[in-house]
Design a protein around this motif. Structure first.
Motif, PDB file in Angstrom:
ATOM      1  N   SER A   1       0.817  -1.217   0.000  1.00 57.00           N
ATOM      2  CA  SER A   1       0.000   0.000   0.000  1.00 57.00           C
ATOM      3  C   SER A   1       0.848   1.263   0.000  1.00 57.00           C
ATOM      4  CB  SER A   1      -0.918   0.013   1.227  1.00 57.00           C
ATOM      5  OG  SER A   1      -0.155   0.063   2.429  1.00 57.00           O
ATOM      6  N   GLY A   2       2.148   1.112   0.107  1.00 59.50           N
ATOM      7  CA  GLY A   2       3.048   2.253   0.207  1.00 59.50           C
ATOM      8  C   GLY A   2       4.001   2.076   1.371  1.00 59.50           C
ATOM      9  N   TRP A   3       4.957   2.980   1.471  1.00 66.52           N
ATOM     10  CA  TRP A   3       5.918   2.893   2.575  1.00 66.52           C
ATOM     11  C   TRP A   3       5.210   3.029   3.922  1.00 66.52           C
ATOM     12  CZ3 TRP A   3      10.370   6.682   0.835  1.00 66.52           C
ATOM     13  CH2 TRP A   3      11.050   6.113  -0.252  1.00 66.52           C
ATOM     14  N   ILE A   4       5.668   2.221   4.868  1.00 68.62           N
ATOM     15  CA  ILE A   4       5.185   2.331   6.240  1.00 68.62           C
ATOM     16  C   ILE A   4       6.354   2.799   7.087  1.00 68.62           C
ATOM     17  CG2 ILE A   4       4.168   1.127   8.203  1.00 68.62           C
ATOM     18  CD1 ILE A   4       3.062  -0.920   6.106  1.00 68.62           C
ATOM     19  N   CYS A   5       6.361   4.107   7.367  1.00 72.20           N
ATOM     20  CA  CYS A   5       7.375   4.731   8.217  1.00 72.20           C
ATOM     21  C   CYS A   5       6.656   5.245   9.456  1.00 72.20           C
ATOM     22  CB  CYS A   5       8.063   5.892   7.499  1.00 72.20           C
ATOM     23  SG  CYS A   5       8.726   5.462   5.873  1.00 72.20           S
ATOM     24  N   LEU A   6       6.944   4.678  10.595  1.00 70.84           N
ATOM     25  CA  LEU A   6       6.195   5.016  11.802  1.00 70.84           C
ATOM     26  C   LEU A   6       6.888   6.103  12.604  1.00 70.84           C
ATOM     27  CD1 LEU A   6       5.202   1.431  13.025  1.00 70.84           C
ATOM     28  CD2 LEU A   6       3.951   2.968  11.490  1.00 70.84           C
ATOM     29  N   ASP A   7       6.085   6.989  13.201  1.00 69.78           N
ATOM     30  CA  ASP A   7       6.660   7.959  14.121  1.00 69.78           C
ATOM     31  C   ASP A   7       6.845   7.299  15.486  1.00 69.78           C
ATOM     32  OD1 ASP A   7       4.165   7.934  15.401  1.00 69.78           O
ATOM     33  OD2 ASP A   7       3.494   9.813  14.505  1.00 69.78           O
ATOM     34  N   VAL A   8       7.277   8.054  16.466  1.00 71.42           N
ATOM     35  CA  VAL A   8       7.570   7.466  17.776  1.00 71.42           C
ATOM     36  C   VAL A   8       6.316   6.977  18.484  1.00 71.42           C
ATOM     37  CG1 VAL A   8       9.693   8.778  18.126  1.00 71.42           C
ATOM     38  CG2 VAL A   8       7.497   9.753  18.870  1.00 71.42           C
ATOM     39  N   HIS A   9       5.134   7.345  17.970  1.00 75.73           N
ATOM     40  CA  HIS A   9       3.873   6.905  18.567  1.00 75.73           C
ATOM     41  C   HIS A   9       3.272   5.708  17.844  1.00 75.73           C
ATOM     42  CE1 HIS A   9       3.984  10.616  20.892  1.00 75.73           C
ATOM     43  NE2 HIS A   9       4.146  11.293  19.770  1.00 75.73           N
ATOM     44  N   GLY A  10       3.946   5.211  16.801  1.00 78.88           N
ATOM     45  CA  GLY A  10       3.448   4.064  16.066  1.00 78.88           C
ATOM     46  C   GLY A  10       2.494   4.394  14.942  1.00 78.88           C
TER      47      GLY A  10
ATOM     48  N   PRO B   1       4.962  13.775  -1.351  1.00 79.60           N
ATOM     49  CA  PRO B   1       5.500  12.525  -0.824  1.00 79.60           C
ATOM     50  C   PRO B   1       6.589  12.775   0.218  1.00 79.60           C
ATOM     51  CG  PRO B   1       5.440  12.509  -3.224  1.00 79.60           C
ATOM     52  CD  PRO B   1       5.171  13.927  -2.793  1.00 79.60           C
ATOM     53  N   PRO B   2       6.856  11.783   1.068  1.00 80.58           N
ATOM     54  CA  PRO B   2       7.953  11.943   2.027  1.00 80.58           C
ATOM     55  C   PRO B   2       9.302  11.949   1.306  1.00 80.58           C
ATOM     56  CG  PRO B   2       7.185   9.666   1.999  1.00 80.58           C
ATOM     57  CD  PRO B   2       6.234  10.449   1.139  1.00 80.58           C
ATOM     58  N   ALA B   3      10.297  12.454   1.970  1.00 82.85           N
ATOM     59  CA  ALA B   3      11.645  12.400   1.422  1.00 82.85           C
ATOM     60  C   ALA B   3      12.102  10.946   1.353  1.00 82.85           C
ATOM     61  CB  ALA B   3      12.604  13.215   2.288  1.00 82.85           C
ATOM     62  N   LYS B   4      13.118  10.681   0.536  1.00 83.78           N
ATOM     63  CA  LYS B   4      13.546   9.295   0.342  1.00 83.78           C
ATOM     64  C   LYS B   4      14.045   8.653   1.633  1.00 83.78           C
ATOM     65  CE  LYS B   4      18.217  10.650  -1.152  1.00 83.78           C
ATOM     66  NZ  LYS B   4      19.237  10.519  -2.226  1.00 83.78           N
ATOM     67  N   GLU B   5      14.475   9.480   2.595  1.00 88.39           N
ATOM     68  CA  GLU B   5      14.914   8.923   3.879  1.00 88.39           C
ATOM     69  C   GLU B   5      13.741   8.454   4.730  1.00 88.39           C
ATOM     70  OE1 GLU B   5      15.700  11.959   2.832  1.00 88.39           O
ATOM     71  OE2 GLU B   5      17.788  11.692   2.174  1.00 88.39           O
ATOM     72  N   CYS B   6      12.567   9.039   4.510  1.00 83.40           N
ATOM     73  CA  CYS B   6      11.340   8.692   5.233  1.00 83.40           C
ATOM     74  C   CYS B   6      11.549   8.755   6.748  1.00 83.40           C
ATOM     75  CB  CYS B   6      10.845   7.304   4.835  1.00 83.40           C
ATOM     76  SG  CYS B   6       9.081   7.052   5.149  1.00 83.40           S
ATOM     77  N   LEU B   7      12.038   9.890   7.201  1.00 80.79           N
ATOM     78  CA  LEU B   7      12.252  10.117   8.631  1.00 80.79           C
ATOM     79  C   LEU B   7      11.286  11.205   9.100  1.00 80.79           C
ATOM     80  CD1 LEU B   7      16.173  10.150   8.696  1.00 80.79           C
ATOM     81  CD2 LEU B   7      14.650   8.298   9.449  1.00 80.79           C
ATOM     82  N   PRO B   8      10.304  10.868   9.942  1.00 79.53           N
ATOM     83  CA  PRO B   8       9.347  11.879  10.409  1.00 79.53           C
ATOM     84  C   PRO B   8      10.052  13.017  11.139  1.00 79.53           C
ATOM     85  CG  PRO B   8       8.595   9.662  10.956  1.00 79.53           C
ATOM     86  CD  PRO B   8      10.008   9.532  10.485  1.00 79.53           C
ATOM     87  N   PRO B   9       9.607  14.249  10.928  1.00 77.14           N
ATOM     88  CA  PRO B   9      10.222  15.382  11.632  1.00 77.14           C
ATOM     89  C   PRO B   9       9.808  15.397  13.091  1.00 77.14           C
ATOM     90  CG  PRO B   9       8.329  16.126  10.379  1.00 77.14           C
ATOM     91  CD  PRO B   9       8.501  14.678  10.049  1.00 77.14           C
ATOM     92  N   SER B  10      10.508  16.174  13.881  1.00 76.12           N
ATOM     93  CA  SER B  10      10.170  16.260  15.312  1.00 76.12           C
ATOM     94  C   SER B  10       8.883  17.054  15.494  1.00 76.12           C
ATOM     95  CB  SER B  10      11.301  16.941  16.067  1.00 76.12           C
ATOM     96  OG  SER B  10      11.506  18.256  15.576  1.00 76.12           O
TER      97      SER B  10
END
Length: 518
Positions: free
Chosen positions: A470-479, A509-518
């Motif tokens: 369904s697409g990239w699954i990049c989770l933040d610190v809350h899941g 779209p998210p950046a290629k690193e897929c790291l959620p911002p603070s």
């Protein structure tokens, strides 16, 4: 003379004996009756209420609830093939080399649309199980899949949770619960209790904001991860796609609502600040799969829709699929047929793609219905290779499995349908559960500590993301998934639905690193 003297005595003795005999007989009969009553009561109270291994009917209910550990289809023939495939896969696992994941869904539901979703999600979860056990270079542990039923409306969630806790502590080695079903109050209670007891949960199609961690900085569900965006993120993605103009839009919402509809209403209301129109409520039955009398209310609301200014062309709908279908049918017979309207709603719209009660001629009367889908088979087909957030290659992993699922060794798993997105999202949820389990497994071990599985969710990002179908699954610190791809889908008058475009909660779209911002 002697006989005459003896006769009264003899008669007296005989009478005494007969009286005592009758009393003894009466006592024996009474004892027999009481004994019969005791056995009758025992027969009632000890009635066999089992349905299958791990599943039984609670007192006062005809629903078979609990955790099915064998090939049990809960009385639904359409689940048979997938359930048997799961049972075959479970049977081949070696004792001591596997952990268990429970797929929690309302298996005793009766509405065709809900059963269709359940069938597809079971199929997706099984395919992820098969992939984990056969195409991961022997990574440990192997995955056993069982089906957990809290009831059609999750009324028996406590029975199910108690059973799952015993399985987590015992030889079943339960290490995660996936699925969950819809964002309802009962499911919210079940997730709260599961996570309170330390059992990790991976939500597939839950989207309610208040069934997520991180709201107001709090984490009420420790160990919960989700693969679907929140209602707020879906609404943001929808707004970025549709360019919603508050001056030309009207909100129709479920009152008092449930976790899904309430948070969708809140999200839509935020988009319509400054709208000249008062939001229009409707009150459905408590069980929102039932028709009730809501159609009468929608007939009245269509009059108000036609009373708006000529520039008004958008209706935001915060409600479940049964009421959405009633509303669309009502709009098909509205008085102002010459005016064009677009109904925008959340992922419950996906149910209508196969709803036989939907009057599709309504969609030929200057009316379009677009919704945010959790997944769609066409979302990545023509996507640019360089587009972050997902890829055709990731989606092809699932479609290749599906191509093999018609026969052994993978299948058969029953009739396949992808348009509603449930098979895809079920596959991704199970894939995330497997990822967390294996990342938590220490080197040289085959079973991860239960407490460590839920601790893996904050690290699912960057190069440790799950590249889902369904697409990239990049989770933040809350899941919660960060900037998850949201397919926008439109209902077709000819049947089914049509993929329109991918939208993004962040507007891109998210950046290629897929790291959620603070």
């Amino acid at each position: 003379m002697a006989d005459g003297v003896r006769s009264p005595l003899v008669r007296w003795l005989r009478e005494v004996w007969e009286i005592r005999l009758y009393r003894y007989l009466a006592l024996l009969v009474t004892a027999a009756v009481l004994t019969g009553l005791v056995f009758a009561v025992r027969a009632v109270t000890d009635e066999d209420r089992s349905c299958a291994p791990g599943v039984a009917r609670p007192v006062g209910s005809d629903e078979c609830v609990g955790v099915a550990t064998g090939a049990y289809d809960f009385g639904h023939a359409q689940l048979q093939s997938a359930v048997r495939a799961i049972d075959r896969e479970n049977d081949r696992l070696k004792a001591g080399g596997y952990v268990t994941v429970a797929l929690m869904l309302p298996y005793t539901a009766s509405t065709p649309s809900t059963l269709s979703d359940i069938q597809h999600e079971v199929q997706g979860a099984y395919l992820a199980q098969w992939q984990a056990n056969h195409t991961s270079n022997g990574q440990a542990p192997a995955i056993r899949l069982v089906l957990a039923n809290p009831g059609a409306t999750s009324d028996h969630w406590e029975t199910m949770v108690d059973q799952l806790e015993r399985m987590a502590k015992g030889a079943d080695r339960l290490r995660a619960v996936a699925g969950v079903g819809q964002s309802t109050d009962n499911n919210k209670k079940a997730v709260a209790e599961l996570t309170r007891r330390g059992i990790p949960v991976v939500g597939a199609s839950i989207t309610a904001d208040d069934l997520a961690n991180g709201q107001n900085g709090k984490d009420p569900f420790p160990g919960l991860a989700r693969v679907s965006p929140t209602n707020t993120d879906e609404a943001r993605a929808l707004a970025s796609f549709a360019k919603v103009d508050a001056d030309r839009a009207l909100l129709v919402y479920d009152k008092p609502g449930d976790p899904y509809t309430r948070t969708l209403q809140t999200s839509f209301a935020a988009l319509l600040k400054g709208s000249p129109y008062e939001p229009q409520p409707f009150t459905p039955p408590a069980d929102r799969t039932q028709e009730g009398t809501t159609a009468n209310t929608f007939r009245q609301i269509t009059h108000l829709v036609c009373d708006t200014s000529a520039e008004t062309d958008t209706i935001l709908f915060a409600g479940r699929h049964t009421q959405l279908r009633q509303f669309v049918n009502a709009l098909g017979t509205r008085g102002c047929q010459n005016r064009k309207f677009t109904v925008l709603t959340g992922d419950e719209g996906s149910y209508l793609s196969g709803d036989k009660k939907l009057d599709r001629t309504a969609l030929t009367h200057n009316l379009s219905v677009r919704y945010t889908s959790l997944a769609h088979p066409d979302a990545w087909v023509n996507a640019p290779v360089t587009l972050p957030g997902g890829s055709a290659a990731d989606a092809k992993v699932l479609t290749d499995l599906l191509a093999r699922s018609a026969r052994e060794p993978v299948g058969p798993i029953g009739d396949i349908a992808l348009e509603d997105g449930q098979l895809i999202i079920g596959f991704d949820a199970m894939t995330l559960a497997v990822h967390g389990i294996r990342e938590a497994t220490p080197d040289g071990a085959t079973v991860p500590p239960l407490a460590d599985v839920g601790l893996q969710w904050p690290q699912v990002k960057g190069s440790l993301r799950v590249s889902g179908a369904s697409g990239w699954i990049c989770l933040d610190v809350h899941g919660n998934p960060y900037d998850k791809a949201v397919p926008i889908v439109e209902l077709h008058a000819d049947g089914g639905s049509r993929f329109v475009r991918i939208a993004w909660p962040e507007g891109k779209p998210p950046a290629k690193e897929c790291l959620p911002p603070s």
